[in-house]
Design an enzyme around this catalytic site. Sequence first.
Site, PDB file in Angstrom:
ATOM      1  CE  LYS A 196      56.837  45.139  80.814  1.00 19.23           C
ATOM      2  NZ  LYS A 196      57.951  44.121  80.374  1.00 19.23           N
ATOM      3  N   GLY A 249      58.084  50.679  71.540  1.00 24.21           N
ATOM      4  CA  GLY A 249      57.834  49.206  71.300  1.00 24.21           C
ATOM      5  C   GLY A 249      57.354  49.247  69.822  1.00 24.21           C
ATOM      6  CB  SER A 250      55.351  46.384  68.380  1.00 28.38           C
ATOM      7  OG  SER A 250      54.437  46.238  69.387  1.00 28.38           O
ATOM      8  CB  THR A 251      52.926  50.150  65.396  1.00 31.46           C
ATOM      9  OG1 THR A 251      53.974  50.974  64.841  1.00 31.46           O
ATOM     10  CG2 THR A 251      51.608  50.818  65.022  1.00 31.46           C
ATOM     11  CD  GLU A 252      50.304  43.035  67.704  1.00 31.55           C
ATOM     12  OE1 GLU A 252      51.259  42.885  67.175  1.00 31.55           O
ATOM     13  OE2 GLU A 252      49.562  42.297  68.381  1.00 31.55           O
ATOM     14  CB  VAL A 253      52.455  46.739  71.941  1.00 32.48           C
ATOM     15  CG1 VAL A 253      52.349  46.985  73.446  1.00 32.48           C
ATOM     16  CG2 VAL A 253      52.266  45.232  71.862  1.00 32.48           C
ATOM     17  N   GLY A 254      51.621  49.599  70.954  1.00 44.14           N
ATOM     18  CA  GLY A 254      51.356  51.039  70.957  1.00 44.14           C
ATOM     19  C   GLY A 254      49.929  51.222  71.085  1.00 44.14           C
ATOM     20  CD  GLU A 271      61.022  55.320  69.535  1.00 47.00           C
ATOM     21  OE1 GLU A 271      61.892  54.805  70.253  1.00 47.00           O
ATOM     22  OE2 GLU A 271      60.873  54.835  68.358  1.00 47.00           O
ATOM     23  CB  CYS A 305      62.326  52.430  66.162  1.00 51.33           C
ATOM     24  SG  CYS A 305      63.353  53.943  66.890  1.00 51.33           S
ATOM     25  CD  GLU A 401      59.345  48.207  63.185  1.00 55.53           C
ATOM     26  OE1 GLU A 401      58.417  47.704  63.850  1.00 55.53           O
ATOM     27  OE2 GLU A 401      60.010  49.237  63.207  1.00 55.53           O
TER      28      GLU A 401
HETATM   29  N1  LIG Z   1      59.989  50.902  67.484  1.00 53.62           N
HETATM   30  C1  LIG Z   1      61.079  50.260  68.309  1.00 53.62           C
HETATM   31  O1  LIG Z   1      61.914  50.764  68.621  1.00 53.62           O
HETATM   32  C2  LIG Z   1      60.590  48.755  68.442  1.00 53.62           C
HETATM   33  C3  LIG Z   1      59.824  48.033  67.599  1.00 53.62           C
HETATM   34  N2  LIG Z   1      59.446  46.854  67.801  1.00 53.62           N
HETATM   35  C4  LIG Z   1      58.620  45.894  66.775  1.00 53.62           C
HETATM   36  O2  LIG Z   1      57.666  45.052  67.633  1.00 53.62           O
HETATM   37  C5  LIG Z   1      57.997  43.894  67.057  1.00 53.62           C
HETATM   38  C6  LIG Z   1      57.783  43.053  68.109  1.00 53.62           C
HETATM   39  O3  LIG Z   1      58.717  42.936  69.243  1.00 53.62           O
HETATM   40  P1  LIG Z   1      58.057  43.016  70.750  1.00 53.62           P
HETATM   41  O4  LIG Z   1      59.152  42.577  71.345  1.00 53.62           O
HETATM   42  O5  LIG Z   1      56.929  41.899  70.790  1.00 53.62           O
HETATM   43  O6  LIG Z   1      57.717  44.356  71.073  1.00 53.62           O
HETATM   44  P2  LIG Z   1      56.365  44.695  72.173  1.00 53.62           P
HETATM   45  O7  LIG Z   1      56.091  46.130  71.652  1.00 53.62           O
HETATM   46  O8  LIG Z   1      55.615  43.530  72.080  1.00 53.62           O
HETATM   47  O9  LIG Z   1      57.260  44.730  73.370  1.00 53.62           O
HETATM   48  C7  LIG Z   1      57.871  46.054  73.818  1.00 53.62           C
HETATM   49  C8  LIG Z   1      57.352  46.245  75.376  1.00 53.62           C
HETATM   50  O10 LIG Z   1      56.084  46.255  75.560  1.00 53.62           O
HETATM   51  C9  LIG Z   1      55.635  45.293  76.568  1.00 53.62           C
HETATM   52  N3  LIG Z   1      54.404  44.885  76.244  1.00 53.62           N
HETATM   53  C10 LIG Z   1      53.984  43.944  75.476  1.00 53.62           C
HETATM   54  N4  LIG Z   1      52.670  43.742  75.235  1.00 53.62           N
HETATM   55  C11 LIG Z   1      52.205  44.858  76.046  1.00 53.62           C
HETATM   56  C12 LIG Z   1      50.810  45.217  76.423  1.00 53.62           C
HETATM   57  N5  LIG Z   1      49.558  44.651  75.919  1.00 53.62           N
HETATM   58  N6  LIG Z   1      50.648  46.230  77.322  1.00 53.62           N
HETATM   59  C13 LIG Z   1      51.918  46.650  77.817  1.00 53.62           C
HETATM   60  N7  LIG Z   1      53.070  46.454  77.674  1.00 53.62           N
HETATM   61  C14 LIG Z   1      53.333  45.372  76.604  1.00 53.62           C
HETATM   62  C15 LIG Z   1      56.748  44.194  76.350  1.00 53.62           C
HETATM   63  O11 LIG Z   1      57.061  43.416  77.786  1.00 53.62           O
HETATM   64  C16 LIG Z   1      58.032  45.205  76.214  1.00 53.62           C
HETATM   65  O12 LIG Z   1      58.248  45.729  77.333  1.00 53.62           O
HETATM   66  C17 LIG Z   1      59.339  44.059  66.394  1.00 53.62           C
HETATM   67  O13 LIG Z   1      59.423  42.792  65.561  1.00 53.62           O
HETATM   68  C18 LIG Z   1      59.595  44.955  65.739  1.00 53.62           C
HETATM   69  O14 LIG Z   1      58.703  45.208  64.696  1.00 53.62           O
HETATM   70  C19 LIG Z   1      59.761  46.013  68.802  1.00 53.62           C
HETATM   71  C20 LIG Z   1      60.772  46.682  69.781  1.00 53.62           C
HETATM   72  C21 LIG Z   1      61.094  48.144  69.572  1.00 53.62           C
HETATM   73  C1  LIG Z   2      70.603  54.749  67.933  1.00 50.96           C
HETATM   74  C2  LIG Z   2      69.229  54.741  67.598  1.00 50.96           C
HETATM   75  C3  LIG Z   2      68.346  54.539  68.699  1.00 50.96           C
HETATM   76  C4  LIG Z   2      66.777  54.317  68.235  1.00 50.96           C
HETATM   77  C5  LIG Z   2      65.691  54.004  69.366  1.00 50.96           C
HETATM   78  C6  LIG Z   2      64.833  52.826  68.722  1.00 50.96           C
HETATM   79  O1  LIG Z   2      65.143  51.845  67.913  1.00 50.96           O
HETATM   80  O2  LIG Z   2      63.804  52.803  69.474  1.00 50.96           O
END
Ligand SMILES: NC(=O)C1=CN([C@@H]2O[C@H](COP(=O)(O)OP(=O)(O)OC[C@H]3O[C@@H](n4cnc5c(N)ncnc54)[C@H](O)[C@@H]3O)[C@@H](O)[C@H]2O)C=CC1
Ligand SMILES: CCCCCC(=O)O
Length: 497
Positions: A196, A249-254, A271, A305, A401
Site C-alpha cells: 500500500k 513512516g511516522s513513529t506515531e503510526v508505527g 522504519e 527520515c 521531527e
Molecule cells: N521516517 C520516515 O521516512 C517518514 C516519517 N514521516 C513523519 O510522519 C509525519 C506525518 O507524515 P504522514 O504522511 O502523515 O506519515 P504517516 O506515517 O501517517 O503515513 C505513512 C504511511 O502509513 C499509512 N498509514 C497512516 N495511518 C495508518 C494506520 N493507522 N495504519 C496503517 N497505515 C497507516 C499512510 O497511508 C502512508 O502509507 C511527517 O511529518 C514525518 O514527521 C512521514 C513519512 C516518512
Molecule cells: C536516500 C535516503 C533514504 C532515506 C529513507 C527515508 O527517508 O525513509
Amino acid sequence: MSADLPTLPQTRAFLDRKLKMLIGAEWQDAASGATMSFRNPASGEVLGEVPSAAAEDVDRAVRAARQAFDDSAWSRMRPRERQNLLWRLADLMERDARELAELECLNNGKSAAVAQVMDVQLAIDFLRYMAGWATKIEGSSVDVSMPLMPNDEFHGYIRREAVGVVGAIVAWNFPLLLACWKLGPALATGCTVVLKPADETPLTALKLAELVLEAGYPAGVFNLVTGTGLNAGVALTRHPGVDKLTFTGSTEVGKQIGKAAMDNMTRVTLELGGKSPTIVMADADLQEAAAGAATAIFFNQGQVCCAGSRLYVHRKHFDKVVADIAGIANGMKLGNGLDPSVQMGPLISAKQQDRVTGYINLGRELGATIACGGEGFGPGYFVKPTVIVDVDQKHRLVQEEIFGPVLVAMPFDDIDDAVRMANDNPYGLGASIWSNDLSAVHRMVPRIKSGSVWVNCHSALDPALPFGGYKLSGVGREMGAAAIEHYTELKSVLIRL
Ligand SMILES: NC(=O)C1=CN([C@@H]2O[C@H](COP(=O)(O)OP(=O)(O)OC[C@H]3O[C@@H](n4cnc5c(N)ncnc54)[C@H](O)[C@@H]3O)[C@@H](O)[C@H]2O)C=CC1
Ligand SMILES: CCCCCC(=O)O
C-alpha cells in the site's frame, strides 16, 4: 493540468490512463467504486486519481498473495529463478528510469534529475543486491544428542524459510525506493507481497506493478492496493492472513501498527522518524562540513527520515559554519523539479507545509533567531530552506521531527558535550561526524546512539549496510543481510536415526 508537464510521451501517457489496483492478475477498481485524488505538489493541482481501497479490497489482495504463496508456480520456483526474475525487474526499471523519475517528480515534487540518480538508481542497485541473496539463503547442520536417549544417534539441522505473505506500507518521501526496500528481500526469499503506497504518492508504485508483471512474476506474487492509511492501511495491518508487516513512516503510526500486529502475532519491522545530528568537530574541513551539513538537511526538501536536522558545531567555528550554510540556503533555486536547474522542490502537501511553517513560527514565539529562510510560499507547497539558532536542547524544535528544510544549530565545547547533546533526543536513526581526527571519531562512534553513523558524509546508503534506528526510530533493519532475516523464519529439524 499543470503547465510544467513531463518531457517523455510515455510519462504523459501513463498519467492519462485510468489507474487501477493490481490484485492477482487483474487491474481492479475498489469494489465500492471509491476513488481518491493525488496532486502535483509544485502547483497544488490535481494530477489524477486512483481507487480508494476498503477492507474488502485488501482482503482480496491478501487472498491472492496467500494463493500465490501456498500453491503456484511461485511456490515451486527455485532460488536461481527468483534471482533471475529480480534481476530482470531491475533491468526493466533501468530501461524506464527516466519515466520513473518523472513520475516521482510529478507526484512528490522532488527533482526528476536527482530522483533518477538517487531514488531510481538506489532502488535498481538494491534489487540487484537482493537478487544475489536469493541463491545464498542457507541453513546449517549441527551434531546433537539427547541425554535421555544416550544410545540413540540424531541428525540436527536448521532451515531458513520464507515468512509468507508480506504486508508493506510505505511513506511519500521516497515512494519507489521504500517500496523496493520491502519488495527486494520479500521476492528474494520467496514471499508474496501486498503493497500500500502512501495516499499522496501512488504513481511509481503503479508503474512498478506493471514492471513486475512484465518481468514475468506469477499472478498474486505482487499485489498493489491504493488507498488511505485509515482505511486500506488499517485493514492490511489487522488482516490475519498477513504473516509479516513492514512499515516506513511516522513513529506515531508505527506504534499503532506495532500494537495491532501483536494481536495476530504478525511479524513486524518499522522504519520510523528521526532527528539526526550533524557534528562539526574543531578540526573539520569547515567548507566541506558546511556544504555537507546543508545537503544533509536540504536534500529532498528535508523530507528524509535520517536528515541532518540538528547541527552541533564546535564553538570556535559556530558562527562561520552557520553563516556558510545560510549562504548556501539563500542561494538555492526553488521550483518545479522537472527543471534540472532547480535545487529544491516543494513539500509533499499543504498539510506538511503547514506543519513545517508551524514549527518555524513556534521558534519565533520561543525567541529563537531565524538565520535564513523562515517562510513558506505558493502556488504549490514550498518552504524556504531555513536555519534557526538561539535554541536549546529542550526546545521542541530540537526534540521533535519537523520533516522539512529546517535546521536547528547549537555550539558545543568538547567531545563529551557533543556526544551528550547528540544522544539527548528520543530518536536514533543516523548521525554524522565531520572530522579528520581518526582517534576522536573512533572514540565517538560507539557512544552515538543511532543505527547509522556517517563520517564526513551524511545519508550515504549502500545495499549491503543495514539501515534502521535505535529508540523511537524503529524496529529492525532495511537492506543488508539483516533484511533477509526479517523475511524468513528459522525451523530446527532433529531426526533420530
Ligand atoms: N521516517 C520516515 O521516512 C517518514 C516519517 N514521516 C513523519 O510522519 C509525519 C506525518 O507524515 P504522514 O504522511 O502523515 O506519515 P504517516 O506515517 O501517517 O503515513 C505513512 C504511511 O502509513 C499509512 N498509514 C497512516 N495511518 C495508518 C494506520 N493507522 N495504519 C496503517 N497505515 C497507516 C499512510 O497511508 C502512508 O502509507 C511527517 O511529518 C514525518 O514527521 C512521514 C513519512 C516518512
Ligand atoms: C536516500 C535516503 C533514504 C532515506 C529513507 C527515508 O527517508 O525513509
